[in-house]
Structures are given as C-alpha cells and as structure tokens.
Design an enzyme around this catalytic site. Structure first.
Site, PDB file in Angstrom:
ATOM      1  N   TYR A   1       5.278 -18.466  -7.315  1.00 39.68           N
ATOM      2  CA  TYR A   1       6.028 -18.532  -6.062  1.00 39.68           C
ATOM      3  C   TYR A   1       5.876 -19.920  -5.423  1.00 39.68           C
ATOM      4  O   TYR A   1       4.778 -20.472  -5.354  1.00 39.68           O
ATOM      5  CB  TYR A   1       5.517 -17.440  -5.131  1.00 39.68           C
TER       6      TYR A   1
ATOM      7  N   LYS B   1       7.931  -7.358   0.339  1.00 39.34           N
ATOM      8  CA  LYS B   1       8.934  -7.187  -0.703  1.00 39.34           C
ATOM      9  C   LYS B   1       9.075  -5.715  -1.111  1.00 39.34           C
ATOM     10  O   LYS B   1       9.435  -4.880  -0.303  1.00 39.34           O
ATOM     11  CB  LYS B   1       8.596  -8.068  -1.898  1.00 39.34           C
TER      12      LYS B   1
ATOM     13  N   ARG C   1      -8.415  -6.521  15.748  1.00 40.54           N
ATOM     14  CA  ARG C   1      -8.410  -7.703  14.896  1.00 40.54           C
ATOM     15  C   ARG C   1      -9.229  -7.466  13.626  1.00 40.54           C
ATOM     16  O   ARG C   1      -9.042  -8.151  12.621  1.00 40.54           O
ATOM     17  CB  ARG C   1      -8.972  -8.922  15.646  1.00 40.54           C
TER      18      ARG C   1
ATOM     19  N   ASP D   1      -1.393 -11.588  -8.511  1.00 34.94           N
ATOM     20  CA  ASP D   1      -0.339 -11.303  -7.538  1.00 34.94           C
ATOM     21  C   ASP D   1       0.624 -10.319  -8.211  1.00 34.94           C
ATOM     22  O   ASP D   1       1.332 -10.671  -9.154  1.00 34.94           O
ATOM     23  CB  ASP D   1       0.381 -12.594  -7.154  1.00 34.94           C
TER      24      ASP D   1
END
Length: 315
Positions: free
Chosen positions: A110, A208, A57, A183
């Site tokens: 987005y 992407k 984790r 981004d």
C-alpha cells in the site's frame, strides 16, 4: 467458510445479559467510568480486573467488543482497535522495533505504508530492507541481520494483488527468531487467517472489507500470541513497568505479567494510551454493523472477480 464463522461475526465478544439484554451492542459514548472506590481503582490501574473500564482512551466497552470479535475470528490472544489502518500498521511496527532496528518488506505494498517505511520511520531509527519479490526466500535470508526485528508483508498486496506465501515466510522468520507481521486487509478474516499459517501479528485497515459500508475509518491489530519474545532482541517487553509494579510481584515486565499477551498489552499501554490514535465508540459500532454482513459481501465480491477473470480468459 463454516457456519461457525457466521455465528462468531455476529455474536463473539458480546453477552447480552451483561448489557441489559440489549439485542445489539450498545454505544458507550462515555469518556470515563466510575471507579467506585480507591481499592477498585488501584486494581484497574494494575490490570487486575479484566473487563473493567476506566478511560476510553485506553479501553471502552463498545470498542472492546469489536476487538474481541475480530480477535475471535482471527484466532489470536488479543486485539487493539485504533483510529485507522495506518495507525494499526504504525503501532505494530513501532511496538516490535522500539528503540530501532530493521524490518524486511516488499515494495508492492500500500502506497501510504511504503511512504511511511521509506521516509518517516527511518527518522525513528527503524529502517527497512525492501525486496522486489517477497517469495524470493533466499534474498530475504540474505537481508536478515542481527538487528532485524521482523518481516512485514501484505497477504494480498494492495493494489497489485500479489499473493504471499505466509507459511514459508513464517517458517523463515521463526528460523531467524523474528516475528512475521501480516497486513490482511484485502482477504479479511473470512477468506484467510494468517495466524493459522504461522503469522505472529495481523493488522487490518478495517475501513475496507471488514466494515464494508464506507462510513468509518478504523484499524485493528491482532496478536497471535505464539511468538517467543527474547530479552536480547526485544528488551521493551522485559523492562519493569511502573503501572504493573506492586508489592510481592517479582516481575513487573509485560512478559512477566501478561505472558503470551505481552505484545498486545505493551501496544495498548504504551502506544494506544500514550500516542492516542483511539477508535471512538460510534466508529466501533459501525464496524460491528459492517462485520455482520462480511461473508455475504465477500462472497459476492469473489464471484464477481471470478466472472471478470473468466471473461478475460476467453478474450
């Protein structure tokens, strides 16, 4: 793009001799790792043994290589991979504006990001000042207040494809002693490196272009390591941290222990470890596979886009 990029996209962050000379990155589908003894376990908990692993984790060898490879391509000081692009955006914003504050962002981003910024993060006392045109630098300057924590922008907006002037935005942000978060999902590190143009934090939906094959959801945050965090505006990086405290260490804060890597170390320790949007090892492996063909794929996409643009110009 240079041949150096193509070498890095295949080899960065991985030394085969440390993994039984495997030609490809192994998948460490393991939750926990042997600590050997209490002394070594204590060193790992206190971040004194770089490259060691305890629990997936927090960090995992396969995920670690994916992080190092993207970080190397972007020119950062460290990276954290997460379970989605939205997790990357959320963690980056929470990390920089912890406790509340304001962030400036354009409206042409987005849809899920805009939804989060408008409706969810304000409930955590993180509010957004939106601008119609991210190139309206005078308007951005007007919006900056004492509690403004960052400027957020997409290098190429999704889906309108407006292009941001990262150098100008970085200059404006730094003049006001706040970081620039970019981004960079659309261009990927192959077409554009925001850190080279002054960006401080870079986020990706590696679902992407980076992965490219449509088989894995993932995200990643890269820390440029050049921003000077101040105690007055960003106290979270200067607070004593229990897991970093040890006898003889005068400053157990993230800045005191990690220096220029304070942002990304704090994000891993407080957000990835405690909130848990973890990228699993197999997903990281798929991301690494996609990354190996990044330049070939993006080159074809650019050529296709150019042909379409030339066609419409003639109409």
């Amino acid at each position: 793009m240079s041949n150096e990029f193509d070498t890095k996209k295949i080899h960065s962050g991985y030394d085969p001799k440390n993994f039984g000379y495997s030609a490809t990155v192994p998948i460490f589908q393991s939750v926990a790792f042997d600590l050997e003894n209490t002394e070594r376990a204590d060193q790992i908990v206190r971040n004194e043994l770089p490259g060691s692993f305890m629990y997936s984790r927090v960090s995992n060898p396969t995920v670690d290589i994916f992080e190092k490879r993207i970080n190397d391509l972007d020119g950062g000081v460290g990276a954290v991979a997460v379970a989605s692009g939205m997790a990357a955006i959320t963690y980056a914003v929470l990390n920089v504006a912890e406790g509340g504050g304001r962030i400036i962002a354009p409206l042409d981003i987005y849809g899920a990001s805009l939804d989060e910024f408008r409706t969810l993060l304000p409930k955590y006392n993180i509010n957004f000042d939106f601008v119609e045109n991210i190139s309206d630098f005078d308007k951005i300057q007007e919006l900056i207040r004492p509690d403004t924590k960052a400027i957020y922008v997409e290098s190429v907006s999704n889906p309108i494809t407006n292009i941001a002037d990262i150098s100008q935005l970085a200059e404006l942000a730094h003049k006001n002693k706040i970081p620039l978060i970019v981004d960079n999902t659309f261009p990927t590190p192959y077409l554009f490196n925001p850190i080279k143009f002054g960006a401080d934090i870079v986020v990706y939906s590696s679902t992407k272009g980076i992965s490219g094959h449509g088989n894995v959801v993932s995200g990643i945050i890269v820390d440029g390591g050049k921003f000077e965090w101040t105690k007055e505006k960003f106290p979270q990086f200067f607070e004593p941290e229990l897991t970093l405290d040890e006898e003889g260490r005068e400053d157990s804060s993230f800045v005191g222990v990690f220096g220029k890597k304070a942002f990304i170390a704090h994000l891993r320790t407080k957000y990835l470890r405690l909130m848990g949007a973890v990228l699993n090892p197999f997903a990281a492996y798929l991301g690494l596979l996609g990354l190996e063909t990044l330049s070939e794929r993006i080159n074809k996409e650019v050529l296709t886009a150019l042909k379409i643009a030339q066609y419409f110009r003639k109409k």
